[in-house]
Design an enzyme around this catalytic site. Structure first.
Site, PDB file in Angstrom:
ATOM      1  N   ASP A 270       0.821  -1.204   0.000  1.00 22.32           N
ATOM      2  CA  ASP A 270       0.000   0.000   0.000  1.00 22.32           C
ATOM      3  C   ASP A 270       0.861   1.263   0.000  1.00 22.32           C
ATOM      4  O   ASP A 270       1.790   1.393   0.803  1.00 22.32           O
ATOM      5  CB  ASP A 270      -0.906  -0.006   1.236  1.00 22.32           C
ATOM      6  CG  ASP A 270      -1.770   1.235   1.337  1.00 22.32           C
ATOM      7  OD1 ASP A 270      -2.639   1.417   0.474  1.00 22.32           O
ATOM      8  OD2 ASP A 270      -1.544   2.032   2.269  1.00 22.32           O
ATOM      9  N   ALA A 271       0.536   2.197  -0.878  1.00 19.94           N
ATOM     10  CA  ALA A 271       1.051   3.569  -0.864  1.00 19.94           C
ATOM     11  C   ALA A 271       2.524   3.667  -0.506  1.00 19.94           C
ATOM     12  O   ALA A 271       2.900   4.301   0.476  1.00 19.94           O
ATOM     13  CB  ALA A 271       0.208   4.419   0.096  1.00 19.94           C
ATOM     14  N   GLU A 303       1.610  -0.197  -4.860  1.00 17.94           N
ATOM     15  CA  GLU A 303       0.807   0.978  -5.155  1.00 17.94           C
ATOM     16  C   GLU A 303       1.718   2.180  -4.929  1.00 17.94           C
ATOM     17  O   GLU A 303       2.156   2.441  -3.814  1.00 17.94           O
ATOM     18  CB  GLU A 303      -0.413   1.100  -4.236  1.00 17.94           C
ATOM     19  CG  GLU A 303      -1.236   2.336  -4.562  1.00 17.94           C
ATOM     20  CD  GLU A 303      -2.165   2.768  -3.439  1.00 17.94           C
ATOM     21  OE1 GLU A 303      -3.136   3.489  -3.731  1.00 17.94           O
ATOM     22  OE2 GLU A 303      -1.921   2.409  -2.274  1.00 17.94           O
ATOM     23  N   ASP A 329      -3.742   6.241 -13.474  1.00 14.83           N
ATOM     24  CA  ASP A 329      -4.076   7.121 -14.596  1.00 14.83           C
ATOM     25  C   ASP A 329      -5.013   6.443 -15.591  1.00 14.83           C
ATOM     26  O   ASP A 329      -5.864   7.108 -16.206  1.00 14.83           O
ATOM     27  CB  ASP A 329      -2.810   7.563 -15.328  1.00 14.83           C
ATOM     28  CG  ASP A 329      -2.080   8.700 -14.625  1.00 14.83           C
ATOM     29  OD1 ASP A 329      -2.479   9.048 -13.495  1.00 14.83           O
ATOM     30  OD2 ASP A 329      -1.119   9.240 -15.202  1.00 14.83           O
ATOM     31  N   PHE A 330      -4.845   5.143 -15.791  1.00 19.12           N
ATOM     32  CA  PHE A 330      -5.744   4.427 -16.705  1.00 19.12           C
ATOM     33  C   PHE A 330      -7.180   4.547 -16.205  1.00 19.12           C
ATOM     34  O   PHE A 330      -8.100   4.851 -16.980  1.00 19.12           O
ATOM     35  CB  PHE A 330      -5.330   2.959 -16.815  1.00 19.12           C
ATOM     36  CG  PHE A 330      -6.121   2.174 -17.828  1.00 19.12           C
ATOM     37  CD1 PHE A 330      -5.679   2.060 -19.132  1.00 19.12           C
ATOM     38  CD2 PHE A 330      -7.317   1.545 -17.480  1.00 19.12           C
ATOM     39  CE1 PHE A 330      -6.408   1.335 -20.078  1.00 19.12           C
ATOM     40  CE2 PHE A 330      -8.056   0.830 -18.400  1.00 19.12           C
ATOM     41  CZ  PHE A 330      -7.600   0.724 -19.710  1.00 19.12           C
ATOM     42  N   HIS A 396     -11.133  -0.559  -4.310  1.00 23.08           N
ATOM     43  CA  HIS A 396     -11.630  -0.082  -3.017  1.00 23.08           C
ATOM     44  C   HIS A 396     -11.470   1.426  -2.875  1.00 23.08           C
ATOM     45  O   HIS A 396     -12.322   2.090  -2.276  1.00 23.08           O
ATOM     46  CB  HIS A 396     -10.917  -0.816  -1.876  1.00 23.08           C
ATOM     47  CG  HIS A 396      -9.513  -0.363  -1.651  1.00 23.08           C
ATOM     48  ND1 HIS A 396      -8.427  -0.915  -2.297  1.00 23.08           N
ATOM     49  CD2 HIS A 396      -9.005   0.607  -0.845  1.00 23.08           C
ATOM     50  CE1 HIS A 396      -7.321  -0.301  -1.913  1.00 23.08           C
ATOM     51  NE2 HIS A 396      -7.638   0.629  -1.020  1.00 23.08           N
ATOM     52  N   VAL A 399     -13.948   3.471  -5.449  1.00 19.74           N
ATOM     53  CA  VAL A 399     -15.358   3.357  -5.048  1.00 19.74           C
ATOM     54  C   VAL A 399     -15.518   3.880  -3.621  1.00 19.74           C
ATOM     55  O   VAL A 399     -16.278   4.812  -3.357  1.00 19.74           O
ATOM     56  CB  VAL A 399     -15.852   1.900  -5.147  1.00 19.74           C
ATOM     57  CG1 VAL A 399     -17.294   1.791  -4.629  1.00 19.74           C
ATOM     58  CG2 VAL A 399     -15.778   1.405  -6.589  1.00 19.74           C
ATOM     59  N   ASN A 401     -13.672   5.623  -1.607  1.00 13.27           N
ATOM     60  CA  ASN A 401     -13.272   6.973  -1.248  1.00 13.27           C
ATOM     61  C   ASN A 401     -14.161   8.034  -1.876  1.00 13.27           C
ATOM     62  O   ASN A 401     -13.885   9.234  -1.742  1.00 13.27           O
ATOM     63  CB  ASN A 401     -11.799   7.221  -1.615  1.00 13.27           C
ATOM     64  CG  ASN A 401     -10.860   6.632  -0.579  1.00 13.27           C
ATOM     65  OD1 ASN A 401     -11.221   6.464   0.581  1.00 13.27           O
ATOM     66  ND2 ASN A 401      -9.649   6.290  -0.989  1.00 13.27           N
TER      67      ASN A 401
END
Length: 582
Positions: A270-271, A303, A329-330, A396, A399, A401
């Protein structure tokens, strides 16, 4: 005098942290507790002193069993869970439990993890995937996913987090499978069952911060956090400040453990843009090396919000050596064309040319100026193969957020799936989209500290107060159990959607891995994408459009009725797509 040595394995913290059952009826306890003069482990009501073996590491071998509960007791007498805990049966504030990961009777010896080029990923949240919300309850739905054409499930974070339900991105004990989901043995059963169904398992892990409910307990042991940096979600983990090495090892052992002891086939990180590390050997590169060594074929998928191909370049080319990364971006280019949403970071998208570029490599921003960020952003990634990019039309974040957690509008879903699943990239579905799930996926939490619960609730409402499209609508309270219940899958099927997804996943296997060639018309709002002998034609307009097909005469698949193939062109209904072949 401090020790200087090239023998890396000599450092005490690099031996196995946590509670490790041995074959002689003993358990080896090892914990990093910098600055503590006396450390005891309390097992089954009895205290045992640990020996300081250097560098803040304390250890002992103690008579114990594979289900005993234990806590560490430091100088001040407080009982604390193990930072390297494998199980927290009573939650964050309860005792840890000894887990013998080797005791599980695996049946997956013949399973081989899927290669990156064969992945069709399905992201799911254990708590919302079934009514029961457990690892075991998810098992019965796995064969149907495999039959559909999914090859890997990606499980949202399960590291022990506060309360009974939540997204999981505020986990504290990185190596402990969430108790309310079924704990570590439940997760082992899920992984074993997935392998029996022919599915790989990717686990979403969070190594950029921990949930604030656990900060105090971890800080009692040592400087797990640093004030040099901060993240959007809380204190930054100490990867490069004083005493960072044991913290790095805590994370690296967690990653290894999921792959080695739970047979996970890959990790989604994650991030990682919120992981701060100025060291000569980046923690993210070291993690990839350790994961790849722990299990043959294991994947590392990042990510990263930086559009930086360094993440997926090999170590010898100066990269982190990750196998793939998410490509937001996609999604953004596709969503804005389909819905017209232009709030926030969507404001930079909306041209058909954006999606045409994204079909070649999904970094729309690859070095040019970003009006949203007010600076240049990203770097070209033409040297990386398409399979290294994970694309999606729902997940996730995109949708959940949203203020109301609403999924893509029904009219936009067929063309969104068409573009995503027939792209040259690694596709990911979000649970329920494959049959048109009507339930939202909202942001929900179950914080055990009232101050954090209030801050989460208020922050969520402030975040969306300025968004015009949500004016007059009440943002759901994350702490209200009803918000979680609304987010559970209803499994109400929309059969045309289910049939379309099945067809798309079948056809996807026939498309070549050649480089794509695109053609588009900005005014006409159509896009054509050539993949070898196939041409994807897409109409993003709200009225019919004629799109050239360049000699392709057979309609292999269409997302809508009313497609009319003529001489050298095809007439597409609004928001529809068709796959043509010569």
């Amino acid at each position: 005098m401090g020790r200087v040595s090239a023998a890396i394995d000599a450092y005490p913290w690099e031996r196995r942290l946590g509670a490790t059952p041995l074959d002689d009826g003993m358990v080896e306890f090892r914990v990093w507790a910098l600055g503590a003069d006396n450390v005891r482990v309390r097992v089954a009501g009895e205290d045992h002193a640990l020996t300081h073996v250097g560098e803040g590491v304390h250890e002992a071998r103690v008579p114990a069993h594979g289900a005993d509960e234990y806590v560490y007791v430091l100088d001040d007498g407080h009982e604390l869970p193990d930072p390297a805990s494998r199980h927290q049966p009573a939650g964050l504030r309860g005792p840890s439990r000894v887990i013998d990961a080797k005791a599980f009777a695996w049946t997956d010896e013949d399973f081989t993890p899927h290669r990156l080029t064969d992945l069709v990923i399905y992201e799911l949240h254990i708590g919302a995937f079934t009514g029961e919300g457990t690892f075991d309850a998810a098992i019965e739905h796995l064969p149907a996913l495999a039959q559909l054409g999914v090859t890997a499930i990606e499980v949202m974070p399960i590291a022990e987090f506060p309360g009974q339900h939540g997204w999981g991105y505020d986990g504290v004990y990185l190596s402990a499978a969430q108790s309310s989901y079924g704990g570590p043995h439940g997760f082992q059963r899920l992984v074993d069952a997935a392998h029996a169904s022919g599915l790989s398992v990717i686990l979403d892990v969070v190594y950029n911060h921990v949930g604030a409910s656990g900060n105090e307990a971890l800080q009692a042991f040592g400087p797990y956090f640093t004030d040099r940096y901060s993240t959007f979600w809380g204190q930054a983990i100490n990867y490069d400040d004083e005493h960072a090495d044991p913290v790095r090892e805590w994370v690296l052992q967690s990653a290894e453990g999921w792959v080695r002891d739970f047979h996970v086939d890959g990790l989604r990180l994650d991030a990682i843009h919120a992981i701060y590390d100025t060291g000569a050997v980046p923690i993210m590169a070291e993690l990839a090396t350790r994961v790849h060594a722990a299990r043959a074929g294991a994947l590392v998928i990042a990510e990263s919000g930086l559009n930086d191909p360094k993440v997926i370049r090999p170590r010898e080319l100066g990269g982190f050596g990750h196998d793939a990364q998410w490509a937001d971006d996609f999604h953004h280019a596709l969503r804005v064309l389909l819905t017209g949403d232009t709030d926030g970071y969507y404001a930079e998208f909306g041209a058909v040319a954006d999606l045409a570029k994204a079909f070649r490599r999904p970094f729309v921003h690859d070095g040019q100026y970003s009006t949203f960020r007010k600076r240049r952003f990203g770097a070209p990634a033409d040297d990386r193969p398409p399979a290294q990019f994970v694309v999606f039309d729902q997940n996730h974040d995109q949708v959940g957020n949203r203020a109301l957690g609403d999924r893509l509008p029904a009219a936009a879903r067929p063309l969104a799936a068409f573009c995503t699943l027939l792209s040259p990239f690694t596709p990911m579905l979000f649970m329920g989209e494959e049959y048109g799930e009507p339930a939202p996926f909202q942001f929900f939490s179950d914080h055990i500290d009232e101050e954090i619960a209030t801050a989460t609730r208020d922050g969520r409402r402030r975040e969306f107060a300025a968004f015009a499209q949500f004016a007059g609508e009440e943002v759901p309270d994350p702490q209200d159990p009803a918000t979680f219940e609304r987010s559970k899958l209803t499994r109400e099927r929309h059969e045309p959607t289910a049939e379309l997804y099945a067809k798309l996943l079948r056809v996807r296997r026939e498309l070549p891995q050649d480089e794509v060639v695109t053609e588009h018309d900005e005014e006409g709002r159509w896009l054509a994408v050539d993949r070898g002998p196939f041409r994807l034609v897409c109409n993003f307009a709200d009225e019919p459009r004629a799109v050239p097909v360049a000699g392709r005469c057979e309609v292999v698949l269409a997302t809508a009725e009313g497609v009319q193939a003529g001489d050298g062109e095809i007439l597409l209904p609004p928001l529809s797509g068709a796959l043509m072949s010569s």
